[in-house]
Design an enzyme around this catalytic site. Structure first.
Site, short mmCIF file in Angstrom:
data_model
loop_
_atom_site.label_atom_id
_atom_site.label_comp_id
_atom_site.label_asym_id
_atom_site.label_seq_id
_atom_site.Cartn_x
_atom_site.Cartn_y
_atom_site.Cartn_z
N HIS A 33 5.76 106.29 -85.60
CA HIS A 33 5.88 104.83 -85.67
C HIS A 33 6.39 104.40 -87.04
O HIS A 33 7.33 103.61 -87.15
CB HIS A 33 4.52 104.19 -85.37
CG HIS A 33 4.51 102.70 -85.49
ND1 HIS A 33 4.60 101.86 -84.41
CD2 HIS A 33 4.45 101.90 -86.58
CE1 HIS A 33 4.59 100.61 -84.84
NE2 HIS A 33 4.49 100.60 -86.15
N GLU A 34 5.79 104.94 -88.09
CA GLU A 34 6.20 104.55 -89.44
C GLU A 34 7.62 105.05 -89.74
O GLU A 34 8.37 104.40 -90.44
CB GLU A 34 5.21 105.07 -90.49
CG GLU A 34 3.77 104.56 -90.33
CD GLU A 34 3.67 103.05 -90.13
OE1 GLU A 34 4.45 102.31 -90.75
OE2 GLU A 34 2.81 102.60 -89.34
N HIS A 84 10.13 102.55 -88.51
CA HIS A 84 10.36 101.51 -89.52
C HIS A 84 11.28 102.05 -90.62
O HIS A 84 12.22 101.41 -91.04
CB HIS A 84 9.03 101.11 -90.19
CG HIS A 84 8.13 100.27 -89.34
ND1 HIS A 84 8.51 99.06 -88.81
CD2 HIS A 84 6.83 100.45 -88.97
CE1 HIS A 84 7.49 98.55 -88.13
NE2 HIS A 84 6.46 99.38 -88.20
ZN LIG Z 1 4.54 99.01 -87.48
#
Ligand SMILES: [Zn+2]
Ligand SMILES: [Zn+2]
Length: 158
Positions: A67-68, A71
């Site tokens: 998830h990170e 980003h």
């Molecule tokens: Zn996030």
């Protein structure tokens, strides 16, 4: 698991799932409370909630890292890196990352005694820290009987 192992894991996942190297730093941040991790726009670094790993184990940790990294790679490539962006949704889906930085279960969060309601005596200035709200109409200073005034909530950490 320590920071060095975490760094290695993030680099591996980056290559395996995204095919692009992760060139910044990944560290555990003990102060993160309700999120599994965060990507820092300014430094490009990733911080992971250690508690999250302790509670949920490595499988969840990998989800958070992915998830990170979504980003990270989107932001580094000047694409839509926010949760609401289509780029983000597509990438998260294609690498099997959760779309949100999943919060810890409520009970785990509550166990951490970090939030306090603070009251200061208007006479003797003594500061009271309470985990629960105090009705200042009913309770007065235990030392001098002065009126209590609510002051800003203080967080122990973060
Ligand atoms: Zn996030
Ligand atoms: Zn007092």
């Amino acid at each position: 698991m320590d920071d060095i192992q975490l760094q290695k894991l993030v680099e591996e996942i980056s290559m395996q799932s995204f095919g692009i190297p992760f060139k910044h730093q990944a560290t555990f941040n003990k102060r993160l409370r309700t999120t599994g991790g965060r990507y820092l726009l300014q430094s490009g670094n990733i911080e992971i909630n250690k508690k999250y790993f302790d509670v949920h184990g490595e499988k969840e940790l990998i989800g958070i890292i992915k998830h990170e990294l979504c980003h990270y790679h989107l932001h580094q490539n000047k694409k839509g890196y926010q949760h609401k962006d289509q780029d983000f949704k597509n990438l998260a889906k294609s690498v099997g990352a959760p779309r949100y930085c999943t919060p810890l279960p409520e009970s785990e969060v509550r166990k951490q005694p970090t939030m306090y309601h603070c009251y200061r005596c208007s006479k003797c200035r003594f500061l009271y820290k309470r985990k629960k709200r105090v009705n200042t109409n009913r309770y007065v200073c235990g030392k001098c009987g002065g009126r209590l005034i609510k002051v800003d909530v203080v967080e122990n950490s973060f």
